[in-house]
Design an enzyme around this catalytic site. Sequence first.
Site, PDB file in Angstrom:
ATOM      1  N   ASP A  32       0.859  -1.191   0.000  1.00  0.00           N
ATOM      2  CA  ASP A  32       0.000   0.000   0.000  1.00  0.00           C
ATOM      3  C   ASP A  32       0.894   1.240   0.000  1.00  0.00           C
ATOM      4  OD1 ASP A  32      -3.177   0.576   1.009  1.00  0.00           O
ATOM      5  OD2 ASP A  32      -1.743   2.221   1.220  1.00  0.00           O
ATOM      6  N   ILE A  33       0.491   2.250  -0.764  1.00  0.00           N
ATOM      7  CA  ILE A  33       1.298   3.470  -0.887  1.00  0.00           C
ATOM      8  C   ILE A  33       1.317   4.285   0.415  1.00  0.00           C
ATOM      9  CG2 ILE A  33      -0.475   5.117  -1.689  1.00  0.00           C
ATOM     10  CD1 ILE A  33       1.494   5.942  -3.916  1.00  0.00           C
ATOM     11  N   ASN A  89     -13.077  -3.406   2.299  1.00  0.00           N
ATOM     12  CA  ASN A  89     -14.028  -2.300   2.401  1.00  0.00           C
ATOM     13  C   ASN A  89     -14.999  -2.365   1.226  1.00  0.00           C
ATOM     14  OD1 ASN A  89     -12.913  -1.099   4.746  1.00  0.00           O
ATOM     15  ND2 ASN A  89     -11.268  -0.223   3.511  1.00  0.00           N
ATOM     16  N   GLU A  97     -12.155   3.503  -1.174  1.00  0.00           N
ATOM     17  CA  GLU A  97     -11.608   4.627  -1.924  1.00  0.00           C
ATOM     18  C   GLU A  97     -11.384   4.221  -3.386  1.00  0.00           C
ATOM     19  OE1 GLU A  97      -7.172   6.461  -1.773  1.00  0.00           O
ATOM     20  OE2 GLU A  97      -8.042   5.912   0.157  1.00  0.00           O
ATOM     21  N   HIS A 102     -10.471  -5.458  -3.265  1.00  0.00           N
ATOM     22  CA  HIS A 102      -9.135  -5.711  -2.727  1.00  0.00           C
ATOM     23  C   HIS A 102      -9.207  -6.109  -1.262  1.00  0.00           C
ATOM     24  CE1 HIS A 102     -10.019  -1.386  -2.313  1.00  0.00           C
ATOM     25  NE2 HIS A 102      -9.302  -1.415  -1.197  1.00  0.00           N
ATOM     26  N   HIS A 104      -7.005  -5.787   2.203  1.00  0.00           N
ATOM     27  CA  HIS A 104      -5.859  -5.210   2.904  1.00  0.00           C
ATOM     28  C   HIS A 104      -5.305  -6.299   3.827  1.00  0.00           C
ATOM     29  CE1 HIS A 104      -6.875  -0.795   2.308  1.00  0.00           C
ATOM     30  NE2 HIS A 104      -8.051  -1.332   2.060  1.00  0.00           N
TER      31      HIS A 104
HETATM   32  P1  5GP Z   1      -9.782   1.364   0.266  1.00  0.00           P
HETATM   33  O1  5GP Z   1     -10.050   2.546   1.140  1.00  0.00           O
HETATM   34  O2  5GP Z   1     -10.368   1.527  -1.111  1.00  0.00           O
HETATM   35  O3  5GP Z   1     -10.191   0.073   0.925  1.00  0.00           O
HETATM   36  O4  5GP Z   1      -8.217   1.253   0.143  1.00  0.00           O
HETATM   37  C1  5GP Z   1      -7.493   1.796  -0.904  1.00  0.00           C
HETATM   38  C2  5GP Z   1      -6.030   1.719  -0.523  1.00  0.00           C
HETATM   39  O5  5GP Z   1      -5.281   1.944  -1.687  1.00  0.00           O
HETATM   40  C3  5GP Z   1      -5.599   2.749   0.520  1.00  0.00           C
HETATM   41  O6  5GP Z   1      -5.039   2.102   1.657  1.00  0.00           O
HETATM   42  C4  5GP Z   1      -4.550   3.591  -0.227  1.00  0.00           C
HETATM   43  O7  5GP Z   1      -3.452   3.976   0.573  1.00  0.00           O
HETATM   44  C5  5GP Z   1      -4.118   2.661  -1.348  1.00  0.00           C
HETATM   45  N1  5GP Z   1      -3.686   3.364  -2.547  1.00  0.00           N
HETATM   46  C6  5GP Z   1      -4.267   4.455  -3.121  1.00  0.00           C
HETATM   47  N2  5GP Z   1      -3.588   4.838  -4.220  1.00  0.00           N
HETATM   48  C7  5GP Z   1      -2.545   3.977  -4.349  1.00  0.00           C
HETATM   49  C8  5GP Z   1      -1.486   3.866  -5.312  1.00  0.00           C
HETATM   50  O8  5GP Z   1      -1.351   4.630  -6.263  1.00  0.00           O
HETATM   51  N3  5GP Z   1      -0.597   2.852  -5.107  1.00  0.00           N
HETATM   52  C9  5GP Z   1      -0.710   1.982  -4.062  1.00  0.00           C
HETATM   53  N4  5GP Z   1       0.222   1.040  -3.963  1.00  0.00           N
HETATM   54  N5  5GP Z   1      -1.709   2.046  -3.158  1.00  0.00           N
HETATM   55  C10 5GP Z   1      -2.611   3.037  -3.291  1.00  0.00           C
END
Ligand code: 5GP
Length: 121
Positions: A32-33, A89, A97, A102, A104
Amino acid sequence: MNIDNNIFKNILNNKIKANIIYKDKYITAFDDINPKAPVHIILIPNIYIKNINHIDKSNIYLLGKMLLVSSKIAKFKNINKSGYRLIINCNKDAGQEINYLHIHIIGGKYLGNIICNCNKI
Ligand code: 5GP
């Protein structure tokens, strides 16, 4: 939103750089970034599924694979014994987001037993 602009789709297509830590025919996993813990990995299917609401019976094998690979990654990262959390999520109230299913994989520190406030991770 056009799927071609989807960040995870673009990571899969090598259009956006990510630290890929696992890849097979079905699944890709990368760091994760914005990690919320020492280990924070995102695991996605190689086919596009918007979120867990969009699965059907044909995805059962894939979902089983995703869980199996999650546990293997946890072992590889040496957090299997100390413990870790898998999070999926779905939609706005869960704070999804990125519209791409996906998991985590989060661990490497004490996460507590709170499951309803991820800000505490
Ligand atoms: P969500 O909130 O959709 O469950 O999680 C999305 C995740 O994707 C977040 O933890 C966020 O830090 C990660 N993320 C967002 N943009 C990028 C990216 O460009 N590269 C990577 N490796 N992770 C990302």
